[in-house]
Write a protein that holds these residues in place. Structure first.
Motif, PDB file in Angstrom:
ATOM      1  N   ASP A  65      37.497  24.576  54.423  1.00  0.00           N
ATOM      2  CA  ASP A  65      36.546  25.032  53.408  1.00  0.00           C
ATOM      3  C   ASP A  65      35.106  24.728  53.811  1.00  0.00           C
ATOM      4  O   ASP A  65      34.203  25.568  53.645  1.00  0.00           O
ATOM      5  CB  ASP A  65      36.854  24.393  52.058  1.00  0.00           C
ATOM      6  N   GLU A  68      33.017  27.163  56.032  1.00  0.00           N
ATOM      7  CA  GLU A  68      32.393  28.368  55.497  1.00  0.00           C
ATOM      8  C   GLU A  68      30.878  28.214  55.371  1.00  0.00           C
ATOM      9  O   GLU A  68      30.134  29.194  55.507  1.00  0.00           O
ATOM     10  CB  GLU A  68      33.001  28.709  54.135  1.00  0.00           C
ATOM     11  N   ASP A 106      45.695  37.301  60.193  1.00  0.00           N
ATOM     12  CA  ASP A 106      45.164  37.611  58.862  1.00  0.00           C
ATOM     13  C   ASP A 106      46.107  37.240  57.730  1.00  0.00           C
ATOM     14  O   ASP A 106      45.734  37.290  56.554  1.00  0.00           O
ATOM     15  CB  ASP A 106      44.760  39.088  58.762  1.00  0.00           C
ATOM     16  N   THR A 122      40.524  35.436  58.733  1.00  0.00           N
ATOM     17  CA  THR A 122      39.821  35.758  57.488  1.00  0.00           C
ATOM     18  C   THR A 122      38.906  34.630  57.027  1.00  0.00           C
ATOM     19  O   THR A 122      38.388  34.681  55.911  1.00  0.00           O
ATOM     20  CB  THR A 122      40.843  36.063  56.373  1.00  0.00           C
ATOM     21  N   SER A 123      38.712  33.627  57.870  1.00  0.00           N
ATOM     22  CA  SER A 123      37.861  32.487  57.518  1.00  0.00           C
ATOM     23  C   SER A 123      37.020  32.099  58.719  1.00  0.00           C
ATOM     24  O   SER A 123      37.322  32.482  59.862  1.00  0.00           O
ATOM     25  CB  SER A 123      38.718  31.289  57.088  1.00  0.00           C
ATOM     26  N   GLN A 179      51.869  31.290  49.503  1.00  0.00           N
ATOM     27  CA  GLN A 179      51.511  30.941  50.876  1.00  0.00           C
ATOM     28  C   GLN A 179      52.777  30.440  51.564  1.00  0.00           C
ATOM     29  O   GLN A 179      53.405  29.482  51.101  1.00  0.00           O
ATOM     30  CB  GLN A 179      50.425  29.862  50.920  1.00  0.00           C
ATOM     31  N   SER A 239      47.600  31.547  44.463  1.00  0.00           N
ATOM     32  CA  SER A 239      46.379  31.083  45.121  1.00  0.00           C
ATOM     33  C   SER A 239      45.147  31.331  44.263  1.00  0.00           C
ATOM     34  O   SER A 239      44.171  30.568  44.327  1.00  0.00           O
ATOM     35  CB  SER A 239      46.207  31.780  46.475  1.00  0.00           C
ATOM     36  N   PRO A 243      40.962  28.707  43.420  1.00  0.00           N
ATOM     37  CA  PRO A 243      39.974  29.367  44.288  1.00  0.00           C
ATOM     38  C   PRO A 243      39.308  28.353  45.221  1.00  0.00           C
ATOM     39  O   PRO A 243      39.052  27.211  44.848  1.00  0.00           O
ATOM     40  CB  PRO A 243      38.973  29.966  43.300  1.00  0.00           C
ATOM     41  N   ARG A 247      39.539  31.638  52.609  1.00  0.00           N
ATOM     42  CA  ARG A 247      40.792  32.311  52.281  1.00  0.00           C
ATOM     43  C   ARG A 247      41.897  31.824  53.205  1.00  0.00           C
ATOM     44  O   ARG A 247      41.772  31.871  54.421  1.00  0.00           O
ATOM     45  CB  ARG A 247      40.619  33.821  52.420  1.00  0.00           C
ATOM     46  N   ARG A 248      42.994  31.339  52.615  1.00  0.00           N
ATOM     47  CA  ARG A 248      44.147  30.903  53.398  1.00  0.00           C
ATOM     48  C   ARG A 248      45.062  32.083  53.707  1.00  0.00           C
ATOM     49  O   ARG A 248      45.232  32.955  52.866  1.00  0.00           O
ATOM     50  CB  ARG A 248      44.955  29.860  52.631  1.00  0.00           C
TER      51      ARG A 248
END
Length: 284
Positions: A65, A68, A106, A122-123, A179, A239, A243, A247-248
């Motif tokens: 996280d 980001e 992804d 995606t992260s 997930q 998920s 938030p 994105r996992r």
């Protein structure tokens, strides 16, 4: 005779859970934590590594996280550092095994990912890890990339350890069921990496995770059950209920076929490994 007795092993990122597991299994190795070696410092790398060494690079920026918003640090740890390490290994004549992640995909797949499958992170974390793979192979095409996923020991801040803590603190907990991945016990992965080192082969990019697949929700229930607690205290959620900045991947299952194809032993079934892990950290 030790599997690694013929090579001097250097472990970078030795303060992390995989690095610690490797150092435990190969006490003769040179274990270098962040304070011992900055892999973005080319001169320091050259001083730490010598010809004939096998370097197991576990060093990485893993705060998914935080990456980001802290892109420069993520890039330094996951791209610049591995690239420098690979370049120096090639110059010196050392062999590099670099650890990567399921986050390079992804997460929209419906079958276990093969190394040759299209990537699509995606992260920021996933993007920098993929860029790090490319930097490593550009600098040293002889390097080996080992992608893994959901690594844990159960005794610190990983998912299994968190479930242990929450079981003692709360009557019920909510865990995401959308997930899915393959929990990988760090000592099992460490044993596999040392087997890889002993082969003296370069398989390119391979995947190594615990065998089988499970959702986060099901994994949490399994932790509770292993602790002797009622697994029904774990409630499913999505998920979207939690938030987060990054994105996992929804589907993180990596195929181990590439690992087995080069003669390596598959890692244990995730449930067997979990039972062993919890016996070690929380004896019943």
């Amino acid at each position: 005779m030790s599997l690694v007795s013929q090579s001097r092993i250097v472990i970078t990122g030795a303060g992390g859970q995989l690095g610690r597991a490797l150092a435990d299994r190969a006490p003769e190795a040179v274990a270098l934590g962040r304070a011992d070696l900055d892999i973005t410092d080319s001169d320091a790398v050259a001083a730490a590594v010598r010809s004939g060494d096998v370097v197991l690079n576990c060093a990485a920026y893993t705060a998914v996280d935080a990456a980001e918003s802290d892109r420069a640090a993520a890039r330094a740890g996951n791209v610049t550092g591995p690239g420098i390490l690979a370049a120096r290994c090639r110059e010196i004549g050392a062999r590099l095994v670099h650890i990567s992640t399921d986050y390079v995909f992804d997460g929209t797949g419906e079958r276990p990912y093969e190394p040759s499958d299209p990537t699509g992170p995606t992260s920021v974390y996933g993007s920098t890890k993929l860029a790090g793979e490319r930097a490593v192979l550009l600098a040293d095409p002889r390097a080996t990339i080992v992608r893994t996923a959901w690594v844990y020991t159960g005794d610190r801040g990983d998912f299994v350890a968190t479930m242990r803590r929450l079981e003692a603190e709360r009557e019920t907990i909510s865990v995401v069921e959308d997930q899915v991945g393959s929990p990988t016990y760090a000592p099992d992965l460490a044993a596999g990496l040392l087997e890889l080192v002993a082969q003296h082969k370069n398989p390119g990019v391979v995947h190594a995770t615990g065998s089988g697949a499970v959702s986060r929700f099901e994994l949490a229930r399994a932790v509770f059950a292993e602790l002797g607690a009622d697994p029904d205290r774990v409630r499913p959620c999505g998920s979207a209920d939690f938030p987060s900045p990054a994105r996992r991947p929804a589907y993180s299952v990596l195929s181990n076929r590439s690992w087995v194809a080069v003669g390596l032993t598959p890692l244990r079934d995730w449930r067997d490994a979990l039972s062993d892990a919890l016996l070690r950290v929380a004896p019943r």
